[in-house]
Design a protein around this motif. Structure first.
Motif, PDB file in Angstrom:
ATOM      1  N   GLY A   1       0.828  -1.202   0.000  1.00 10.10           N
ATOM      2  CA  GLY A   1       0.000   0.000   0.000  1.00 10.10           C
ATOM      3  C   GLY A   1       0.861   1.251   0.000  1.00 10.10           C
TER       4      GLY A   1
ATOM      5  N   LYS B   1      -5.378 -15.270   1.261  1.00 13.14           N
ATOM      6  CA  LYS B   1      -5.977 -13.948   1.497  1.00 13.14           C
ATOM      7  C   LYS B   1      -5.079 -12.811   0.995  1.00 13.14           C
ATOM      8  CE  LYS B   1      -9.376 -15.951   3.645  1.00 13.14           C
ATOM      9  NZ  LYS B   1      -9.470 -15.936   5.103  1.00 13.14           N
ATOM     10  N   ASN B   2      -4.115 -13.168   0.139  1.00 15.76           N
ATOM     11  CA  ASN B   2      -3.261 -12.176  -0.523  1.00 15.76           C
ATOM     12  C   ASN B   2      -2.278 -11.494   0.423  1.00 15.76           C
ATOM     13  OD1 ASN B   2      -2.708 -11.376  -3.185  1.00 15.76           O
ATOM     14  ND2 ASN B   2      -3.666  -9.380  -2.868  1.00 15.76           N
TER      15      ASN B   2
ATOM     16  N   GLU C   1      -1.456  -3.459   7.092  1.00 15.31           N
ATOM     17  CA  GLU C   1      -2.611  -3.327   6.212  1.00 15.31           C
ATOM     18  C   GLU C   1      -2.655  -1.894   5.711  1.00 15.31           C
ATOM     19  OE1 GLU C   1      -7.473  -3.976   6.061  1.00 15.31           O
ATOM     20  OE2 GLU C   1      -6.349  -4.479   7.882  1.00 15.31           O
ATOM     21  N   SER C   2      -2.434  -1.718   4.409  1.00 11.84           N
ATOM     22  CA  SER C   2      -2.367  -0.371   3.849  1.00 11.84           C
ATOM     23  C   SER C   2      -2.833  -0.398   2.399  1.00 11.84           C
ATOM     24  CB  SER C   2      -0.936   0.168   3.927  1.00 11.84           C
ATOM     25  OG  SER C   2      -0.824   1.432   3.299  1.00 11.84           O
ATOM     26  N   GLY C   3      -3.730   0.504   2.064  1.00 12.77           N
ATOM     27  CA  GLY C   3      -4.188   0.606   0.697  1.00 12.77           C
ATOM     28  C   GLY C   3      -4.770  -0.685   0.151  1.00 12.77           C
ATOM     29  N   GLY C   4      -5.400  -1.468   1.007  1.00 13.41           N
ATOM     30  CA  GLY C   4      -5.976  -2.731   0.581  1.00 13.41           C
ATOM     31  C   GLY C   4      -4.978  -3.861   0.444  1.00 13.41           C
ATOM     32  N   GLU C   5      -3.714  -3.604   0.782  1.00 14.43           N
ATOM     33  CA  GLU C   5      -2.680  -4.638   0.703  1.00 14.43           C
ATOM     34  C   GLU C   5      -2.285  -5.085   2.100  1.00 14.43           C
ATOM     35  OE1 GLU C   5       0.520  -3.708  -1.929  1.00 14.43           O
ATOM     36  OE2 GLU C   5      -0.796  -2.880  -3.453  1.00 14.43           O
ATOM     37  N   LEU C   6      -1.860  -6.355   2.209  1.00 13.58           N
ATOM     38  CA  LEU C   6      -1.642  -6.993   3.497  1.00 13.58           C
ATOM     39  C   LEU C   6      -0.276  -7.656   3.573  1.00 13.58           C
ATOM     40  CD1 LEU C   6      -5.100  -8.791   3.503  1.00 13.58           C
ATOM     41  CD2 LEU C   6      -4.521  -6.811   4.923  1.00 13.58           C
TER      42      LEU C   6
END
Length: 282
Positions: free
Chosen positions: A7, A249-250, A201-206
């Motif tokens: 993110g 879950k990416n 968890e940032s900008g939809g990224e994990l």
């Protein structure tokens, strides 16, 4: 240097040292014919392990995850026993990013074993001193307590000289510490009683850094734990819980120790979907 974007957060790996730990110690009761297929040993039955801290910036603050081996902190005998072939270049790598030691705001310590904590403290003729004097050093309450009062087993890795110079900077949490909307630490236990993981968890990224309950990506099998783990059944339970929540879950899994990969993604079937190899360590 190697980096990954999660993110809004760009995470850099810094060169914190290079060790070669015994293969049997790294894989515990797992038979060598099984683990050696995934992580070949050298002629001394040792496995290459980096000890590379991660640096990132978020909301105007500078963060480190763990601190590497430092410099001049190990005797020649200790270097031989731990297979140390390189000490730390953390400060040099931070300088490349225009970051001075005084600029670090937070040190997130997954645990305080020697190969993670040595880089917090320097040694001079006047004695020991803090490398990152302005940083809040965060670890779990259980970990900090054992660091100061080790038992007959843990005293081999919790050294008094590793905490006395930084004790005024240490902050602790019990179960979870959230630093902002993107970063948190959670207590897992297992490798040590106070061991923790770091989540992003940032900008939809994990992403998650499971530290030494998942020290190399060859330890993906929940039953594969190191002989260094003080509470192996707790490590197994923590891995089961985290993997259930993250596989497929990416999530990027970030590593401090793996000598081949910086990060991997693991699908719901347990297969590696994506990988980031170590490319720029020198």
């Amino acid at each position: 240097m190697d980096s990954i974007q999660i993110g809004e957060i760009k995470i850099y790996w810094l060169r914190g040292g290079y060790t070669h730990f015994d293969g049997g110690a790294m894989f515990g009761v797992v038979p060598k014919p099984l683990w050696e297929k995934k992580y070949p040993a050298n002629e001394k039955n040792q496995l290459a392990n980096v000890t590379d801290p991660m640096f990132f910036q978020y909301l105007g603050k500078n963060y480190l995850i763990d601190s590497g081996l430092g410099n001049g902190r190990l005797t020649e005998k200790q270097k031989r026993n731990y297979g140390v072939t390189e000490e730390s270049f953390v400060l040099e790598d931070l300088a490349k990013l225009n970051i001075a030691p005084e600029d670090i705001d937070y040190c997130l310590m997954t645990h305080l074993h020697f190969d993670h904590v040595l880089g917090l403290t320097g040694c001079s003729e006047e004695g020991y001193y803090s490398i990152f004097p302005n940083a809040e050093i965060w670890t779990s309450e259980i970990e900090w307590d054992e660091m100061q009062h080790p038992n007959i087993r843990s005293k081999a890795t919790y050294w008094q000289e590793n905490w006395q110079a930084i004790k005024g900077q240490v902050h602790t949490f019990t179960k979870e510490k959230r630093f902002n909307d993107a970063i948190k630490m959670t207590h897992t236990g297992g490798h040590s009683a106070g061991h923790s993981a770091v989540w992003f968890e940032s900008g939809g990224e994990l992403a998650i850094h499971m530290a030494d309950i998942f020290p190399t990506f060859a330890h993906q099998n929940v039953l594969w734990v190191t002989a260094y783990d003080d509470y192996p059944m707790t490590s197994i339970a923590a891995k089961q819980d985290i993997f259930k929540r993250t596989f497929g879950k990416n999530y990027w899994f970030l590593s401090y120790h793996d000598a081949r990969f910086r990060a991997v993604k693991i699908g719901g079937n347990g297969e590696i979907d994506a990988e980031l190899k170590i490319e720029n360590r020198n």
